[in-house]
Design a protein around this motif. Structure first.
Motif, mmCIF file in Angstrom:
data_model
loop_
_atom_site.group_PDB
_atom_site.id
_atom_site.type_symbol
_atom_site.label_atom_id
_atom_site.label_comp_id
_atom_site.label_asym_id
_atom_site.label_seq_id
_atom_site.Cartn_x
_atom_site.Cartn_y
_atom_site.Cartn_z
ATOM 1 N N SER A 26 -11.120 154.287 -68.646
ATOM 2 C CA SER A 26 -12.478 154.283 -69.190
ATOM 3 C C SER A 26 -13.536 154.582 -68.141
ATOM 4 O O SER A 26 -14.692 154.841 -68.489
ATOM 5 C CB SER A 26 -12.780 152.936 -69.863
ATOM 6 O OG SER A 26 -12.553 151.872 -68.978
ATOM 7 N N ASN A 27 -13.178 154.554 -66.860
ATOM 8 C CA ASN A 27 -14.134 154.909 -65.820
ATOM 9 C C ASN A 27 -14.020 156.380 -65.407
ATOM 10 O O ASN A 27 -14.614 156.800 -64.416
ATOM 11 C CB ASN A 27 -13.936 154.021 -64.587
ATOM 12 C CG ASN A 27 -12.550 154.145 -63.990
ATOM 13 O OD1 ASN A 27 -11.609 153.557 -64.500
ATOM 14 N ND2 ASN A 27 -12.414 154.904 -62.920
ATOM 15 N N THR A 28 -13.266 157.178 -66.184
ATOM 16 C CA THR A 28 -13.134 158.599 -65.883
ATOM 17 C C THR A 28 -14.503 159.270 -65.919
ATOM 18 O O THR A 28 -15.282 159.062 -66.854
ATOM 19 C CB THR A 28 -12.201 159.278 -66.908
ATOM 20 O OG1 THR A 28 -10.916 158.666 -66.844
ATOM 21 C CG2 THR A 28 -12.062 160.762 -66.627
ATOM 22 N N ASP A 29 -14.788 160.093 -64.900
ATOM 23 C CA ASP A 29 -16.088 160.758 -64.885
ATOM 24 C C ASP A 29 -16.161 161.787 -66.011
ATOM 25 O O ASP A 29 -15.150 162.274 -66.518
ATOM 26 C CB ASP A 29 -16.348 161.413 -63.529
ATOM 27 C CG ASP A 29 -15.331 162.497 -63.204
ATOM 28 O OD1 ASP A 29 -15.545 163.643 -63.638
ATOM 29 O OD2 ASP A 29 -14.329 162.196 -62.527
ATOM 30 N N LEU A 30 -17.384 162.106 -66.400
ATOM 31 C CA LEU A 30 -17.599 162.980 -67.550
ATOM 32 C C LEU A 30 -16.996 164.365 -67.350
ATOM 33 O O LEU A 30 -16.474 164.972 -68.288
ATOM 34 C CB LEU A 30 -19.096 163.108 -67.828
ATOM 35 C CG LEU A 30 -19.705 162.034 -68.727
ATOM 36 C CD1 LEU A 30 -21.216 162.158 -68.746
ATOM 37 C CD2 LEU A 30 -19.166 162.136 -70.137
ATOM 38 N N ARG A 31 -17.064 164.883 -66.120
ATOM 39 C CA ARG A 31 -16.527 166.220 -65.876
ATOM 40 C C ARG A 31 -15.025 166.247 -66.133
ATOM 41 O O ARG A 31 -14.512 167.159 -66.794
ATOM 42 C CB ARG A 31 -16.827 166.661 -64.440
ATOM 43 C CG ARG A 31 -16.194 167.998 -64.104
ATOM 44 C CD ARG A 31 -16.488 168.433 -62.688
ATOM 45 N NE ARG A 31 -17.859 168.874 -62.561
ATOM 46 C CZ ARG A 31 -18.320 169.490 -61.465
ATOM 47 N NH1 ARG A 31 -17.518 169.719 -60.455
ATOM 48 N NH2 ARG A 31 -19.564 169.878 -61.405
ATOM 49 N N THR A 32 -14.309 165.256 -65.620
ATOM 50 C CA THR A 32 -12.860 165.191 -65.849
ATOM 51 C C THR A 32 -12.557 165.012 -67.327
ATOM 52 O O THR A 32 -11.628 165.621 -67.868
ATOM 53 C CB THR A 32 -12.246 164.043 -65.032
ATOM 54 O OG1 THR A 32 -12.515 164.265 -63.644
ATOM 55 C CG2 THR A 32 -10.741 163.950 -65.235
ATOM 56 N N PHE A 33 -13.336 164.158 -67.984
ATOM 57 C CA PHE A 33 -13.160 163.939 -69.419
ATOM 58 C C PHE A 33 -13.311 165.250 -70.187
ATOM 59 O O PHE A 33 -12.465 165.616 -71.017
ATOM 60 C CB PHE A 33 -14.177 162.910 -69.913
ATOM 61 C CG PHE A 33 -14.164 162.686 -71.396
ATOM 62 C CD1 PHE A 33 -13.252 161.820 -71.966
ATOM 63 C CD2 PHE A 33 -15.062 163.350 -72.216
ATOM 64 C CE1 PHE A 33 -13.226 161.615 -73.341
ATOM 65 C CE2 PHE A 33 -15.052 163.150 -73.590
ATOM 66 C CZ PHE A 33 -14.128 162.279 -74.149
ATOM 67 N N VAL A 34 -14.387 165.990 -69.911
ATOM 68 C CA VAL A 34 -14.646 167.247 -70.624
ATOM 69 C C VAL A 34 -13.559 168.272 -70.318
ATOM 70 O O VAL A 34 -13.066 168.966 -71.213
ATOM 71 C CB VAL A 34 -16.041 167.790 -70.258
ATOM 72 C CG1 VAL A 34 -16.215 169.223 -70.774
ATOM 73 C CG2 VAL A 34 -17.132 166.901 -70.843
ATOM 74 N N ARG A 35 -13.149 168.371 -69.055
ATOM 75 C CA ARG A 35 -12.115 169.343 -68.688
ATOM 76 C C ARG A 35 -10.777 169.016 -69.347
ATOM 77 O O ARG A 35 -10.043 169.921 -69.761
ATOM 78 C CB ARG A 35 -11.957 169.375 -67.163
ATOM 79 C CG ARG A 35 -13.077 170.127 -66.456
ATOM 80 C CD ARG A 35 -12.883 170.113 -64.964
ATOM 81 N NE ARG A 35 -13.864 170.942 -64.291
ATOM 82 C CZ ARG A 35 -14.017 171.004 -62.976
ATOM 83 N NH1 ARG A 35 -13.246 170.269 -62.179
ATOM 84 N NH2 ARG A 35 -14.939 171.793 -62.437
ATOM 85 N N THR A 36 -10.461 167.733 -69.450
ATOM 86 C CA THR A 36 -9.205 167.335 -70.100
ATOM 87 C C THR A 36 -9.246 167.699 -71.584
ATOM 88 O O THR A 36 -8.278 168.237 -72.137
ATOM 89 C CB THR A 36 -8.966 165.824 -69.922
ATOM 90 O OG1 THR A 36 -8.977 165.500 -68.536
ATOM 91 C CG2 THR A 36 -7.629 165.411 -70.519
ATOM 92 N N CYS A 37 -10.374 167.417 -72.225
ATOM 93 C CA CYS A 37 -10.521 167.781 -73.634
ATOM 94 C C CYS A 37 -10.447 169.301 -73.798
ATOM 95 O O CYS A 37 -9.788 169.806 -74.719
ATOM 96 C CB CYS A 37 -11.852 167.264 -74.180
ATOM 97 S SG CYS A 37 -11.956 165.461 -74.311
ATOM 98 N N ALA A 38 -11.125 170.025 -72.912
ATOM 99 C CA ALA A 38 -11.138 171.488 -72.996
ATOM 100 C C ALA A 38 -9.726 172.058 -72.875
ATOM 101 O O ALA A 38 -9.349 172.986 -73.595
ATOM 102 C CB ALA A 38 -12.038 172.063 -71.903
#
Length: 457
Positions: free
Chosen positions: A103-115
């Motif tokens: 849950s502390n994953t940064d937004l950039r990593t979150f978005v890239r993983t989703c992408a």
């Protein structure tokens, strides 16, 4: 058109993540609240391309349950499980369609993983064609209050070409009532120009993080602070120190100080920290803030302003580091023996991170006085380069407090996953051996009395 499902347990956080996904990947996000709602949606809307779900909500498993349902029914929908579940032993993919992110994953990593799961590459995100105006659901704006970007509504009149009308100029203030009025007029969406999308999403993210912190329920406070800290550290990497990041910092620091004051026993504070959070970087910041707060409180010369400056320094001191694995490096020898071997660029970054962070702070006139100097000197170097072997005694007094608090915090966090097992007496003796100068030893003595007689286990 791409559709993704998002299930968190905080509406404002949902909107932050959803807006970032919309801006950077183009997927439209559908919010759901529980397992049954997701399975019903899949039954009537088979075009779902991604599901992101908390590992559990209200102590009930959610993400894993959704993943099992998807797999058992051969639906081939990627599921990202988001949280702190002990069920998943590592961050990242556990099979082709399953990914776990803390849950502390940064937004950039979150978005890239989703992408990646949506089949979108970084190149696609940078080059994809976008319409001139992007739609933002009006409900997202209810708590915003002001936007750095102009806002538009779409006008569609019979026998008239579609047009966009500016309803709010950049920096114009608005209320929830103003947005509700637009909704009542039939405007489900408000629009921004595509050229403004990055500025808008950063502005939105920063302002909403402050809202999330102020409205977090008590039982979720520490976890929300961890998520918010991950977001601000990413914003500091991307944008630097500005009014918005300082405002988030103010909110995080105010919440941190409240947590410190609520737990005068160090062991209770550590137990709460370890129970509710995962991030090494966040724990590092929190423990430094706690220790420096009580060192100042138990010093004859300390003031509340000193405590606040040290809390800022704790949040900002490693902001130039781009990899959490670099945080624990505190000597030249650790750079040389690091596994995997560090590139020359990484070595230069680690050696100069104190200087770079201090320079970012110096650029902003509203940053608290002396914080840049504490950050510059936090590894014992007056220039902010490298790591001192013989720590000078004429550093800023607050820098010395910070050095001792950080050394102790790092030793604690590296020693064990169970902080109750740390031998505080031995840890204090190790500090006495390393820091021979009397200015340091006076601080160590204050810390020792705090831990061994007043606050220790």
């Amino acid at each position: 058109m791409s559709y993704s499902v998002l299930i968190l347990d905080n509406k404002t956080l949902e909107q932050i993540y959803a807006l970032n996904l919309k801006i950077y990947t183009g997927t439209d996000v559908i919010f759901k609240k529980n397992f049954d709602e997701v399975t019903k949606l899949i039954g009537v809307m088979p075009g779902i391309e991604l599901i992101v779900a908390r590992d559990e909500i209200d102590d009930q498993e959610l993400g894993g349950k959704i993943y099992d349902f998807v797999k058992e029914n051969d639906l081939n929908i990627p599921v990202i499980i988001y949280g702190s579940s002990k069920k998943y032993t590592k961050i990242g993919d556990f099979d082709k369609f399953g990914t776990f992110l803390t849950s502390n994953t940064d937004l950039r990593t979150f978005v890239r993983t989703c992408a990646r799961h949506l089949g979108i590459t970084s190149k696609d995100m940078a080059s994809k064609l976008v319409p001139e105006y992007l739609a933002i659901p009006c409900e997202y704006l209810l708590l915003l209050g002001k936007s750095l970007s102009p806002l538009y509504v779409k006008r569609t009149e019979p026998n008239t070409p579609m047009s966009f009308e500016k309803v709010l100029a950049s920096n114009a203030e608005f209320t929830e009532g103003d947005i509700q009025q637009l909704v009542q007029q039939g405007h489900k969406y408000i629009y921004i120009k595509s050229s403004e999308r990055v500025k808008f999403v950063n502005d939105y993210t920063q302002k909403m993080v402050v809202q999330v912190l102020s409205k977090a329920p008590e039982e979720k406070k520490m976890e929300i602070m961890e998520i918010s800290t991950a977001i601000i550290l990413e914003q500091l990497h991307e944008i630097g120190v500005d009014d918005a990041t300082l405002k988030i910092a103010d909110s995080i620091i105010a919440q941190t100080v409240n947590e410190v004051k609520k737990e005068p026993q160090f062991k209770d504070f550590l137990a709460k920290l370890y129970r509710n959070t995962e991030s090494f970087a966040f724990k590092h910041i929190q423990v430094i803030t706690y220790l420096s707060h009580y060192i100042i409180q138990n010093s004859e010369w300390g003031t509340q302003q000193h405590q606040e400056k040290l809390a800022y320094a704790a949040l900002f001191h490693d902001m130039a580091l781009t990899d959490d694995n670099f945080i624990a490096i505190h000597t030249e020898a650790q750079i040389a023996t690091h596994t995997p071997k560090l590139t020359k660029e990484a070595q230069a970054l680690i050696n100069d991170h104190a200087k770079r962070a201090a320079e970012l702070i110096q650029k902003h006139a509203k940053a608290p006085y002396e914080v840049d100097e504490i950050v510059l000197q936090h590894h014992g170097s007056k220039t902010g380069h490298g790591f001192a072997k013989d720590f000078p005694g004429d550093l800023n007094r607050l820098s010395i407090v910070f050095i001792i608090a950080e050394e102790y915090a790092l030793n604690l966090l590296k020693a064990t996953d169970d902080p109750t097992k740390l031998d505080h007496q031995e840890a204090i003796f190790m500090l006495y051996e390393k820091y021979a100068n009397k200015n340091y030893q006076n601080i160590i003595k204050t810390l020792g009395w705090m831990l061994l007689e007043k606050k220790g286990p």
